[in-house]
Write an enzyme that holds these catalytic residues in place. Structure first.
Site, short mmCIF file in Angstrom:
data_model
loop_
_atom_site.label_atom_id
_atom_site.label_comp_id
_atom_site.label_asym_id
_atom_site.label_seq_id
_atom_site.Cartn_x
_atom_site.Cartn_y
_atom_site.Cartn_z
N ASP A 1 0.87 -1.18 0.00
CA ASP A 1 0.00 0.00 0.00
C ASP A 1 0.91 1.24 0.00
O ASP A 1 2.11 1.14 0.26
CB ASP A 1 -0.89 -0.04 1.24
CG ASP A 1 -1.74 1.21 1.38
OD1 ASP A 1 -2.45 1.56 0.43
OD2 ASP A 1 -1.65 1.86 2.45
N ASP B 1 -0.27 5.13 0.95
CA ASP B 1 -0.55 6.12 2.00
C ASP B 1 -0.63 5.45 3.37
O ASP B 1 -1.44 4.56 3.59
CB ASP B 1 -1.86 6.84 1.70
CG ASP B 1 -1.83 7.59 0.38
OD1 ASP B 1 -0.81 8.23 0.11
OD2 ASP B 1 -2.81 7.51 -0.38
N GLU C 1 11.39 9.83 26.48
CA GLU C 1 11.99 9.54 27.78
C GLU C 1 13.43 9.02 27.62
O GLU C 1 13.65 7.82 27.48
CB GLU C 1 11.14 8.52 28.55
CG GLU C 1 9.72 9.01 28.83
CD GLU C 1 8.90 8.03 29.64
OE1 GLU C 1 9.36 7.63 30.73
OE2 GLU C 1 7.81 7.65 29.18
#
Length: 457
Positions: free
Chosen positions: A94, A96, A389
């Site tokens: 695919d 997008d 983090e």
């Protein structure tokens, strides 16, 4: 322990594999002093071996390769619980949300156009348009926002806005790497998207080498029914002269996964919306990003760019004052993190998949240090927002809240994961730290320690 005692895992691995292999034709390759490694490693030989013609034998070869070389669970457990992975000969992708990071562009366009109607797009309805045809997606927006226009009129309004943005769409992390790898190894590829063919070609024209990588490009306007119908994938297999069962589909949306399975193909899902992996039960495998794809699981040539458990990346930069986090780093985990605010970094956070990264950290008055960093939602603690983090791999005697922190991210270790216990989470974090600590000694990564960005104020 007597002299006949042995390591159970090693004995099981060797003996079971030998027994499995003894009744199968071997690939065309010479066997060195360790025949098992020669037997399982030359995966590409399987495609050329006239004596490995049956599908069952091929599956056994890939099974042995996968569970001896890729995974690290005890062999007896793998043999008892694992199913055979099918060989594939081509890949259908695919566009997008799978190869291109179009989500941000879609959001920006809808914000602009809906504001003209006094409406506000906040992204919460993104799942309603993901993977749909342009007409279906536009129809959903018109209906949900009760716009005073027809679907056709709305499409005509937003189409020029999208066209102006195609040049700004970035490839998702791992996309260029995957296409280059498959092309270099002669693996046939097709591009199959619900977007119109003209739109597909316009988007990929801004990415060097993409168009020539695909033997087939199919748009939603070239088939009778778009995804979740299997028509597009079946047509791609036909044009590639491949059986559907030998095709691997890589998709980010539920309609795409449904279409791939309806076409009786193998499907790897790479969900483009956060915290949605549990919905992709129909897929044969769900991965966090293309960085985590292991082609050898499907009988394709493996990537060769991993270095000591790390994947080198084009470096990217982030910085800001150290802020107080959730109060769990030192207190709960025993691992003090130097948290950064995500304000102003929404685009960067959307661009990079959640996972564990590593690189160098510069503190304005203290110097440069090794660091390992998580980006994501930390499933064990179920963060509500995507966070950054960093864990600086150095023991400081005092806090440094408010001090300027600069980071250069140079490599990737693993995807974000959940853990059954706090102890297993802590153990994994320490393992990540050990991997980063060792890798950053390599010239490949150590050169970035002298980057001026880490020392600038």
């Amino acid at each position: 322990m007597g002299e006949n005692s042995h390591n159970d895992n090693e004995f099981s691995k060797e003996s079971i594999l030998i027994r499995a292999a003894s009744s199968l034709p071997l690939p065309d390759c010479r066997l060195p002093s360790r025949p098992l490694l020669a037997f399982v490693c030359p995966c590409s030989q399987l495609f050329r071996s006239p004596r490995a013609s049956s599908s069952s034998s091929s599956s056994i070869y890939v099974f042995i390769y996968r569970y001896l070389c890729v995974s690290d669970a005890p062999m007896t457990e793998k043999m008892a619980t694992a199913s055979l992975t099918k060989l594939v000969r081509c890949v259908i992708l695919d566009l997008d949300g799978t190869l291109l990071n179009t989500d941000g562009i879609v959001g920006n366009v809808l914000k602009v156009q809906l504001s003209r109607y006094g409406k506000q797009w906040d992204g919460r309805e993104a799942h309603k348009i993901l993977g749909k045809t342009p007409f279906e997606a536009a129809a959903a927006v018109v209906e949900d926002y009760q716009l005073p226009c027809s679907t056709i009129e709305f499409i005509s309004q937003i189409s020029p806005l999208f066209s102006d943005q195609w040049c700004n769409i970035k490839a998702l992390p791992g996309a260029n790497r995957l296409l280059k790898h498959l092309k270099n190894h002669g693996v046939p590829m097709a591009l199959a998207s619900n977007s119109p063919k003209e739109s597909i070609e316009a988007k990929i024209s801004y990415h060097d080498g993409w168009k020539s990588s695909f033997s087939v490009i199919i748009g939603g306007d070239e088939v009778r029914t778009g995804k979740p119908s299997p028509d597009m994938f079946l047509e791609a297999a036909k044009r590639l002269s491949m059986e559907p069962s030998s095709c691997l589909v890589i998709e980010d949306s539920l309609p795409g996964v449904t279409a791939g399975k309806a076409a009786e193909m193998q499907v790897v899902a790479v969900p483009s919306l956060p915290k949605q992996s549990h919905l992709y039960t129909a897929a044969d495998e769900v991965i966090n990003s293309l960085l985590d794809l292991r082609p050898e699981k499907w009988g394709l040539p493996p990537f060769e760019d991993w270095v000591d458990g790390t994947l080198p990346l084009d470096p990217w930069y982030i910085g800001g004052p150290v802020i107080k986090g959730f109060g769990r780093g030192s207190k709960v985990l025993g691992i003090p993190t130097a948290n950064l605010s995500t304000k102003g970094y929404s685009d960067l956070l959307a661009e990079h998949p959640s996972g564990v990264y590593f690189g160098w950290a510069g503190l304005s008055s203290r110097g440069v240090f090794k660091m390992v960093m998580s980006i994501g939602w930390n499933p064990y603690f179920d963060n509500k927002e995507k966070t950054i983090e960093p864990w600086i791999l150095y023991k400081f005697d005092e806090d440094f809240y408010g001090e300027e922190l600069r980071l250069i991210i140079v490599g990737y270790i693993r995807p974000e994961a959940n853990f059954p216990s706090l102890e297993s989470l802590i153990a994994k974090i320490h393992e990540d730290g050990e991997i980063a600590e060792k890798a950053l000694e390599l010239p490949l990564y150590s050169s970035y320690k002298n980057d001026p960005y880490l020392r600038s104020s």
